[in-house]
Scaffold this active site. Structure first.
Site, PDB file in Angstrom:
ATOM      1  N   GLN A 156       0.832  -1.190   0.000  1.00  0.00           N
ATOM      2  CA  GLN A 156       0.000   0.000   0.000  1.00  0.00           C
ATOM      3  C   GLN A 156       0.874   1.250   0.000  1.00  0.00           C
ATOM      4  O   GLN A 156       1.862   1.278   0.728  1.00  0.00           O
ATOM      5  CB  GLN A 156      -0.904   0.028   1.242  1.00  0.00           C
ATOM      6  CG  GLN A 156      -2.061   0.990   1.129  1.00  0.00           C
ATOM      7  CD  GLN A 156      -2.973   0.973   2.362  1.00  0.00           C
ATOM      8  OE1 GLN A 156      -2.601   0.441   3.407  1.00  0.00           O
ATOM      9  NE2 GLN A 156      -4.147   1.540   2.240  1.00  0.00           N
ATOM     10  N   GLY A 283       2.600   0.922  11.894  1.00  0.00           N
ATOM     11  CA  GLY A 283       2.220   0.168  13.077  1.00  0.00           C
ATOM     12  C   GLY A 283       1.758  -1.213  12.645  1.00  0.00           C
ATOM     13  O   GLY A 283       2.193  -2.236  13.170  1.00  0.00           O
ATOM     14  N   MET A 285      -0.147  -3.424   9.030  1.00  0.00           N
ATOM     15  CA  MET A 285      -0.667  -3.428   7.662  1.00  0.00           C
ATOM     16  C   MET A 285      -1.574  -4.644   7.520  1.00  0.00           C
ATOM     17  O   MET A 285      -1.180  -5.765   7.844  1.00  0.00           O
ATOM     18  CB  MET A 285       0.504  -3.475   6.664  1.00  0.00           C
ATOM     19  CG  MET A 285       0.067  -3.556   5.211  1.00  0.00           C
ATOM     20  SD  MET A 285      -0.841  -2.058   4.690  1.00  0.00           S
ATOM     21  CE  MET A 285      -1.990  -2.775   3.520  1.00  0.00           C
ATOM     22  N   GLU A 286      -2.777  -4.376   7.023  1.00  0.00           N
ATOM     23  CA  GLU A 286      -3.858  -5.356   7.059  1.00  0.00           C
ATOM     24  C   GLU A 286      -3.786  -6.405   5.957  1.00  0.00           C
ATOM     25  O   GLU A 286      -4.801  -6.729   5.340  1.00  0.00           O
ATOM     26  CB  GLU A 286      -5.186  -4.602   6.971  1.00  0.00           C
ATOM     27  CG  GLU A 286      -5.463  -3.864   5.639  1.00  0.00           C
ATOM     28  CD  GLU A 286      -4.950  -2.432   5.571  1.00  0.00           C
ATOM     29  OE1 GLU A 286      -3.996  -2.095   6.288  1.00  0.00           O
ATOM     30  OE2 GLU A 286      -5.508  -1.658   4.777  1.00  0.00           O
ATOM     31  N   HIS A 310      -7.547  -2.827  15.007  1.00  0.00           N
ATOM     32  CA  HIS A 310      -7.620  -1.993  13.801  1.00  0.00           C
ATOM     33  C   HIS A 310      -7.344  -2.830  12.546  1.00  0.00           C
ATOM     34  O   HIS A 310      -8.148  -2.843  11.602  1.00  0.00           O
ATOM     35  CB  HIS A 310      -6.621  -0.839  13.918  1.00  0.00           C
ATOM     36  CG  HIS A 310      -6.563   0.039  12.705  1.00  0.00           C
ATOM     37  ND1 HIS A 310      -7.270   1.212  12.613  1.00  0.00           N
ATOM     38  CD2 HIS A 310      -5.911  -0.095  11.517  1.00  0.00           C
ATOM     39  CE1 HIS A 310      -7.048   1.764  11.429  1.00  0.00           C
ATOM     40  NE2 HIS A 310      -6.213   0.991  10.748  1.00  0.00           N
ATOM     41  N   GLU A 311      -6.232  -3.535  12.550  1.00  0.00           N
ATOM     42  CA  GLU A 311      -5.883  -4.306  11.338  1.00  0.00           C
ATOM     43  C   GLU A 311      -6.894  -5.413  11.087  1.00  0.00           C
ATOM     44  O   GLU A 311      -7.234  -5.715   9.952  1.00  0.00           O
ATOM     45  CB  GLU A 311      -4.459  -4.864  11.440  1.00  0.00           C
ATOM     46  CG  GLU A 311      -3.357  -3.834  11.709  1.00  0.00           C
ATOM     47  CD  GLU A 311      -3.401  -2.598  10.817  1.00  0.00           C
ATOM     48  OE1 GLU A 311      -3.915  -2.688   9.681  1.00  0.00           O
ATOM     49  OE2 GLU A 311      -2.954  -1.528  11.264  1.00  0.00           O
ATOM     50  N   HIS A 314      -9.967  -4.167   9.337  1.00  0.00           N
ATOM     51  CA  HIS A 314      -9.795  -4.024   7.883  1.00  0.00           C
ATOM     52  C   HIS A 314     -10.233  -5.286   7.128  1.00  0.00           C
ATOM     53  O   HIS A 314     -10.451  -5.220   5.920  1.00  0.00           O
ATOM     54  CB  HIS A 314      -8.329  -3.744   7.549  1.00  0.00           C
ATOM     55  CG  HIS A 314      -7.924  -2.304   7.592  1.00  0.00           C
ATOM     56  ND1 HIS A 314      -8.559  -1.323   6.857  1.00  0.00           N
ATOM     57  CD2 HIS A 314      -6.917  -1.671   8.255  1.00  0.00           C
ATOM     58  CE1 HIS A 314      -7.955  -0.152   7.073  1.00  0.00           C
ATOM     59  NE2 HIS A 314      -6.961  -0.338   7.929  1.00  0.00           N
ATOM     60  N   GLU A 333     -10.046   3.683   5.930  1.00  0.00           N
ATOM     61  CA  GLU A 333      -9.512   3.966   7.272  1.00  0.00           C
ATOM     62  C   GLU A 333     -10.544   4.524   8.247  1.00  0.00           C
ATOM     63  O   GLU A 333     -10.523   4.184   9.426  1.00  0.00           O
ATOM     64  CB  GLU A 333      -8.286   4.877   7.176  1.00  0.00           C
ATOM     65  CG  GLU A 333      -7.106   4.260   6.411  1.00  0.00           C
ATOM     66  CD  GLU A 333      -6.545   2.983   7.033  1.00  0.00           C
ATOM     67  OE1 GLU A 333      -6.840   2.684   8.213  1.00  0.00           O
ATOM     68  OE2 GLU A 333      -5.806   2.270   6.320  1.00  0.00           O
ATOM     69  N   ASP A 392       0.411   8.604  -1.243  1.00  0.00           N
ATOM     70  CA  ASP A 392       0.877   8.537   0.130  1.00  0.00           C
ATOM     71  C   ASP A 392       0.798   9.907   0.821  1.00  0.00           C
ATOM     72  O   ASP A 392       0.574   9.990   2.028  1.00  0.00           O
ATOM     73  CB  ASP A 392       2.321   8.029   0.101  1.00  0.00           C
ATOM     74  CG  ASP A 392       2.761   7.489   1.441  1.00  0.00           C
ATOM     75  OD1 ASP A 392       1.993   6.696   2.020  1.00  0.00           O
ATOM     76  OD2 ASP A 392       3.843   7.874   1.917  1.00  0.00           O
ATOM     77  N   TYR A 400      -8.599   8.891   8.763  1.00  0.00           N
ATOM     78  CA  TYR A 400      -8.826   8.041   9.934  1.00  0.00           C
ATOM     79  C   TYR A 400      -9.828   8.679  10.888  1.00  0.00           C
ATOM     80  O   TYR A 400     -10.863   8.106  11.212  1.00  0.00           O
ATOM     81  CB  TYR A 400      -7.509   7.827  10.691  1.00  0.00           C
ATOM     82  CG  TYR A 400      -6.502   6.950   9.985  1.00  0.00           C
ATOM     83  CD1 TYR A 400      -5.740   7.447   8.935  1.00  0.00           C
ATOM     84  CD2 TYR A 400      -6.285   5.638  10.372  1.00  0.00           C
ATOM     85  CE1 TYR A 400      -4.800   6.658   8.287  1.00  0.00           C
ATOM     86  CE2 TYR A 400      -5.339   4.834   9.741  1.00  0.00           C
ATOM     87  CZ  TYR A 400      -4.608   5.350   8.698  1.00  0.00           C
ATOM     88  OH  TYR A 400      -3.685   4.565   8.071  1.00  0.00           O
ATOM     89  N   LYS A 572       5.127   6.961  11.912  1.00  0.00           N
ATOM     90  CA  LYS A 572       4.315   7.744  12.840  1.00  0.00           C
ATOM     91  C   LYS A 572       5.138   8.256  14.036  1.00  0.00           C
ATOM     92  O   LYS A 572       4.838   9.302  14.603  1.00  0.00           O
ATOM     93  CB  LYS A 572       3.177   6.852  13.330  1.00  0.00           C
ATOM     94  CG  LYS A 572       2.283   7.479  14.345  1.00  0.00           C
ATOM     95  CD  LYS A 572       1.281   6.500  14.897  1.00  0.00           C
ATOM     96  CE  LYS A 572       1.365   6.532  16.399  1.00  0.00           C
ATOM     97  NZ  LYS A 572       0.403   5.697  17.070  1.00  0.00           N
TER      98      LYS A 572
HETATM   99  N1  BES Z   1      -3.375   0.450   6.028  1.00  0.00           N
HETATM  100  C1  BES Z   1      -2.747   1.151   7.073  1.00  0.00           C
HETATM  101  C2  BES Z   1      -1.291   1.403   6.841  1.00  0.00           C
HETATM  102  C3  BES Z   1      -1.011   2.211   5.584  1.00  0.00           C
HETATM  103  C4  BES Z   1      -1.686   3.379   5.331  1.00  0.00           C
HETATM  104  C5  BES Z   1      -0.049   1.792   4.706  1.00  0.00           C
HETATM  105  C6  BES Z   1      -1.419   4.097   4.183  1.00  0.00           C
HETATM  106  C7  BES Z   1       0.223   2.522   3.556  1.00  0.00           C
HETATM  107  C8  BES Z   1      -0.468   3.671   3.284  1.00  0.00           C
HETATM  108  C9  BES Z   1      -2.920   0.450   8.420  1.00  0.00           C
HETATM  109  O1  BES Z   1      -4.136  -0.189   8.564  1.00  0.00           O
HETATM  110  C10 BES Z   1      -2.885   1.493   9.490  1.00  0.00           C
HETATM  111  O2  BES Z   1      -3.740   2.329   9.486  1.00  0.00           O
HETATM  112  N2  BES Z   1      -1.916   1.433  10.376  1.00  0.00           N
HETATM  113  C11 BES Z   1      -1.798   2.349  11.477  1.00  0.00           C
HETATM  114  C12 BES Z   1      -2.354   1.697  12.701  1.00  0.00           C
HETATM  115  C13 BES Z   1      -3.359   2.345  13.439  1.00  0.00           C
HETATM  116  C14 BES Z   1      -4.130   3.487  13.031  1.00  0.00           C
HETATM  117  C15 BES Z   1      -3.860   1.595  14.637  1.00  0.00           C
HETATM  118  C16 BES Z   1      -0.331   2.609  11.709  1.00  0.00           C
HETATM  119  O3  BES Z   1       0.490   2.032  10.994  1.00  0.00           O
HETATM  120  O4  BES Z   1       0.024   3.393  12.569  1.00  0.00           O
HETATM  121 ZN    ZN Z   2      -5.757   1.136   8.796  1.00  0.00          ZN
END
Ligand code: BES
Ligand code: ZN
Length: 625
Positions: A156, A283, A285-286, A310-311, A314, A333, A392, A400, A572
């Site tokens: 992603q 954090g 990836m689903e 969260h994951e 998804h 999200e 991105d 979110y 993050k």
């Molecule tokens: N799908 C996302 C990670 C992602 C977003 C990858 C955009 C590439 C582009 C994943 O589900 C996510 O949201 N991860 C969060 C966790 C959270 C909000 C609990 C993260 O990585 O911090």
């Molecule tokens: Zn997510």
């Protein structure tokens, strides 16, 4: 073999078959995706057979990708590639096919293949190149056990095309099988049916029988072990991590049951988690059937497992019903944060869910302020317009948390019971399909708002800036108590006399975020000496604390800061810390110094963001900063 390559002209919305049934369509439809060269309305892949070898020394994946194709007699098919070396293209009987790579843009290079005589299959032989952005190749020292190399992929948003030639659009779904050969001392796992033990010859076969978009195809290779956690759940990790991980994620099976009782059956058979090395840029990836997770959520007290909720969520919002384009990212999200919160409420109670909600809202407020003052204030809209940009860039807390807030408002207006029934129906009726913002809004109006006679300012929420004033926020008694302690500390009560004995991670985070500005050395030492923030094993708390350490130049934490930034690659955490350092002259020098040695440990998605923030160009630091 040569023929003229016509640049891709955006096609308009294309509807296949009849789909005018009051916006509640279940028919196949493709929407123009500005981030893919595929033309699915002409020729679309429906299945992939991957046969690849992973060379951990050369840092290369090489092999063949064979596709089943559905077309209405089209003579050409377009696949996305980025940095791939295409060695050969044949039709499904092995006869050479005519092909060409188009011009290179930020989306990569389109691979255009002629389909002779209505051919319904092709086979591409290819290999990856060293800059493949999806792949992170780790040396043994970058892993938990330190003995074997490791590889993971991150697809992603538009990175799968850097390791597989593919129609890399979230609106296009395929099933896949894979045969993956790895060094025999390593194990391979994918977003598919997975082995639980190592094979003797290093050959692994995978099946994913449910159709998924390309961004969810994922692979990890390492010295992995498996631990079962429940009838449908388990965890993969390196040996030194696997028992800790199984303990930390012990609530996973309960979460799955809670999720199913909210929004219907889990459609992917198993739900496993793999704990990756700390350089993983997210954090979690689903990836279907196998969530990829950062080890930074292993705090030793199960306090950071909302990420698993969260994951897992998804598996419905995102993997079952998928955003049709990255402009509709909030459908993935925002729904997932809402669903995550409901799972957490069911498993950990209302207090937990409310605090979690409020912390997310604080993030939203900060993000909206930052984006509104920047180059793309329109990124605070739920429905994005990312054409011409790296998707991105638009993937922020807005999707979110504003997405969540919008759904929370609808829940409040129609009542929880009706909203839950609506969501159950939404996942059921749209399973294994993609969804646009427009189609969702039409569905919402038909199925929920009109029947319930509820009015909502949808345009303001979806196509407007900032945070609408009718947002609903919970009140948290526990946070009120934290605020009282913050007041007491600001008014001179020493840290050791504060009432913190029953605080959870959420309360600590709220406390750290609420500290007054301009702390001096004495105040920082009082906090650190009493609560031991600099040496905490909770990475969320540590990251929040380190921001203050930078802001108030608390040197005692700098060694820890350096250690954190050189081992952890989770974007993050990295971005706020480097951003803080950018605020002062001393900080800017420190940031460049740390980044110069930490950068080789980061995945391309983190490097991409940080190069921009720290003004690196062509792998070089800025001349003056
Ligand atoms: N799908 C996302 C990670 C992602 C977003 C990858 C955009 C590439 C582009 C994943 O589900 C996510 O949201 N991860 C969060 C966790 C959270 C909000 C609990 C993260 O990585 O911090
Ligand atoms: Zn997510």
């Amino acid at each position: 073999m040569k023929f003229t390559f016509l640049p891709y002209l955006a096609s308009l919305v294309f509807l296949l078959g009849s789909c005018q049934d009051k916006g509640t369509s279940t028919a196949e439809q493709y929407v123009m995706d500005p981030h893919s060269c595929a033309r699915p309305e002409e020729a679309v892949i429906t299945h992939l057979d991957l046969d690849i070898k992973v060379d951990m020394e050369a840092k290369r994946i090489e092999g063949t990708a064979s596709y089943a194709i559905r077309s209405e007699g089209a003579s050409l098919i377009y696949l996305d590639t980025d940095g791939l070396e295409i060695l050969d293209v044949a039709d499904k009987d092995g006869a050479p096919a005519k092909w060409e790579l188009g011009d290179s843009t930020f989306l990569g290079r389109p691979l255009k293949v002629e389909l002779g005589n209505g051919s319904d299959g092709i086979k591409v032989t290819y290999r990856t190149t060293l800059g493949a952005k999806a792949l992170q190749w780790l040396s043994p020292v970058q892993t938990a056990d330190g003995t074997h190399p490791f590889l993971f992929t991150q697809g992603q948003a538009i990175l799968t095309r850097t390791w597989i030639p593919i129609q890399d659009s979230p609106g296009i779904r395929i099933t896949y099988n894979a045969r993956v050969t790895v060094p025999s001392e390593l194990m391979a796992v994918m977003s598919a049916s997975n082995p639980q033990e190592r094979t003797a010859d290093g050959v692994y076969t995978f099946r994913m029988d449910q159709p998924i978009p390309a961004y969810l195809i994922a692979l990890a290779v390492g010295d992995l072990e498996f631990r079962s956690m429940g009838p449908r759940t388990g965890v993969y990790a390196e040996r030194s991590m696997v028992d800790k991980a199984a303990w930390e994620f012990a609530d996973t099976e309960r979460m799955l049951e809670a999720a199913e009782s909210l929004y219907g059956p889990y459609r992917w058979e198993r739900y496993d988690v793999i704990v990756l090395p700390p350089s993983f840029p997210f954090g979690g990836m689903e990836n279907p059937r196998l969530t990829f997770a950062t080890p930074t959520i292993i705090a030793g007290d199960r306090s950071l497992t909302a990420l698993i909720a969260h994951e897992m969520a998804h598996s419905w919002s995102g993997n079952l019903v998928t955003n049709a384009t990255w402009d509709d990212f909030w459908l993935n999200e925002g729904f997932t944060v809402y669903f995550e919160n409901r799972i957490c409420e069911a498993v950990y109670g209302k207090d937990f869910a409310q605090m979690h909600h409020l912390l997310g809202h604080q993030d939203l407020v900060a993000t909206v302020a930052r984006i509104s003052a920047g180059e793309h204030p329109e990124d605070t809209h739920l429905h994005l317009h990312l054409e011409g940009r790296d998707p991105d860039e638009g993937m922020t807390d807005v999707a979110y948390e504003k997405g969540f807030a919008f759904l929370r408002l609808i829940e409040e207006k129609v009542g929880r019971e009706k909203f839950d029934a609506f969501l159950r129906g939404y996942f059921e009726r749209n399973a294994f399909r993609s969804m646009t913002t427009e189609r969702f809004l039409a569905y919402l109006d038909d199925e929920l708002l009109r029947p319930a006679k509820v009015q909502l300012n949808i345009a303001e929420w979806v196509d407007g800036p900032g945070i609408p004033s009718d947002i609903i926020l919970p009140t948290s008694e526990r946070f009120v108590k934290v605020d009282q302690e913050l007041d007491r500390w600001s008014n001179g009560t020493p840290a050791k006399d504060l009432n913190t004995s029953d605080w959870t991670t959420h309360e600590w985070l709220h406390f750290l975020r609420g500290l007054p500005a301009d702390l001096d050395e004495k105040a920082m030492s009082d906090l650190d000496g009493t609560f031991g923030f600099t040496r905490t094993g909770n990475n969320e708390i540590l990251a929040a604390w380190l921001e203050h350490c930078i802001a108030y130049d608390y040197g005692s934490a700098y060694e820890r800061l350096d250690g954190f930034l050189t081992t952890v690659g989770r974007r993050k955490f990295l971005v706020p810390l480097y951003r803080r350092m950018q605020e002062t002259e001393k900080g800017r020098i420190m940031a460049q110094d740390i980044y110069a040695h930490a950068r080789p440990n980061y995945h391309s998605v983190s490097v991409n963001t940080l190069d921009e923030l720290l003004r690196w160009k062509d792998n070089k630091p800025p001349v003056a900063f």
